[in-house]
Design an enzyme around this catalytic site. Structure first.
Site, mmCIF file in Angstrom:
data_model
loop_
_atom_site.group_PDB
_atom_site.id
_atom_site.type_symbol
_atom_site.label_atom_id
_atom_site.label_comp_id
_atom_site.label_asym_id
_atom_site.label_seq_id
_atom_site.Cartn_x
_atom_site.Cartn_y
_atom_site.Cartn_z
ATOM 1 N N THR A 177 0.880 -1.175 0.000
ATOM 2 C CA THR A 177 0.000 0.000 0.000
ATOM 3 C C THR A 177 0.912 1.217 0.000
ATOM 4 O O THR A 177 1.639 1.466 0.956
ATOM 5 C CB THR A 177 -0.922 0.012 1.226
ATOM 6 O OG1 THR A 177 -1.767 -1.134 1.166
ATOM 7 C CG2 THR A 177 -1.781 1.262 1.244
ATOM 8 N N LYS B 274 -7.186 1.487 -2.848
ATOM 9 C CA LYS B 274 -6.799 1.064 -1.507
ATOM 10 C C LYS B 274 -6.951 2.207 -0.511
ATOM 11 O O LYS B 274 -7.307 1.990 0.650
ATOM 12 C CB LYS B 274 -5.346 0.555 -1.504
ATOM 13 C CG LYS B 274 -4.859 0.022 -0.145
ATOM 14 C CD LYS B 274 -5.695 -1.145 0.370
ATOM 15 C CE LYS B 274 -5.282 -1.589 1.780
ATOM 16 N NZ LYS B 274 -3.984 -2.265 1.829
#
Length: 293
Positions: free
Chosen positions: A102, A177
């Site tokens: 991420t 995300k």
């Protein structure tokens, strides 16, 4: 572009809480696996299962058809992809790189741009589902990059996840995300408050959970993390310190878009307090400690 086959050699960098299980699932599916991580002992289980150790990211990139990275922070992503010893300097033309960390959407765009100059196809494909999803191969995978590359890499994604969506061009996976993390940030506060309320009211929190988890209040965090909160089990499925990193990226991106995010800001402030009190290596559900105290 190469044709993906069962003998496609996958290079995997990062063997943390989630990466280790993701790599193990790829091996179990029959893919040959090269592995590198800064701390070799973290890869011991994978090496014992048949993975091949590489001494550097450069060596791994040069000897792999598909390179997957899932490291800690955007700075780690930059370090492993760029520079004379980075992945992009050594990966073969026609190979694929997939960053499943991420990280920042703009960094994903930069990786894709630089990769394309070398004939390398890049995708950003962050995941959600924690340690449970990684072990079971049921992660949500949010992919950014070309549609052609996505379909070619689909057999690899299918091993690691069950909810796999191509979101758009480079950076789209990371933006998705961020949406995921923003939703979790506020939801986690609600879960903590709900369980604390049940306990303070003298109720059996497990029994309350059985009632509220299947109705309108239901969420992944309520079903999977509230039981850990109640049991006082704060082992990480996903680290507090990494969630703080994610929320900071999300807040930075939101500010660039002039977006109001009060829930995200509150959650970030609470998690920073938890980290400052020694909880940065707990799982994200340890936010409950801030309410239970």
């Amino acid at each position: 572009m190469m044709s993906l086959a069962k003998d496609t050699v996958i290079g995997f960098i990062g063997s943390g809480v989630m990466g280790k299980s993701m790599a193990a699932n790829l091996m179990e599916a029959g893919f040959p696996l090269n592995v590198y991580t800064r701390t070799k002992t973290k890869a011991d289980e994978l090496l014992e299962a048949g993975a091949v150790w590489k001494e550097s990211a450069a060596d791994l990139a040069a000897e792999s058809d598909v390179i997957i990275t899932i490291v800690g922070y955007p700075s780690d992503v930059e370090e492993v992809y760029f520079g004379d010893n980075g992945i992009l300097a050594h990966a073969r033309s026609g190979s694929f790189v997939i960053d499943m960390t991420t990280s920042k959407p703009k960094l994903a765009e930069r990786i894709s741009k630089e990769a394309s100059k070398k004939g390398i196809e890049a995708m950003d494909a962050p995941v959600s589902g924690g340690d449970i999803g990684a072990k079971n191969g049921t992660l949500a995978i949010m992919a950014g990059g070309s549609e052609t590359a996505f379909h070619e890499l689909r057999p690899i994604f299918d091993v690691m996840g069950s909810n796999i969506v191509h979101q758009g061009p480079a950076g789209s996976g990371q933006h998705t995300k961020m949406s995921n993390q923003i939703a979790i940030a506020s939801n986690m506060i609600g879960v903590c408050e709900a369980i604390t309320y049940a306990e303070k009211a003298g109720l059996d929190p497990d029994r309350v959970l059985s009632s509220i988890s299947t109705g309108a209040a239901g969420s992944w965090s309520l079903s999977n993390l509230a039981p850990r909160m109640i049991a006082g089990d704060y082992d990480p499925g996903f680290y507090v310190k990494h969630f703080i990193k994610d929320m900071k990226i999300a807040l930075e991106s939101a500010q660039e878009m002039e977006l109001l995010t009060p829930g995200l800001e509150l959650s970030l402030s609470l998690y920073q307090r938890l980290a400052e009190s020694g909880g940065e290596d707990y799982g994200t559900h340890a936010l409950f400690k801030m309410f239970r105290a």
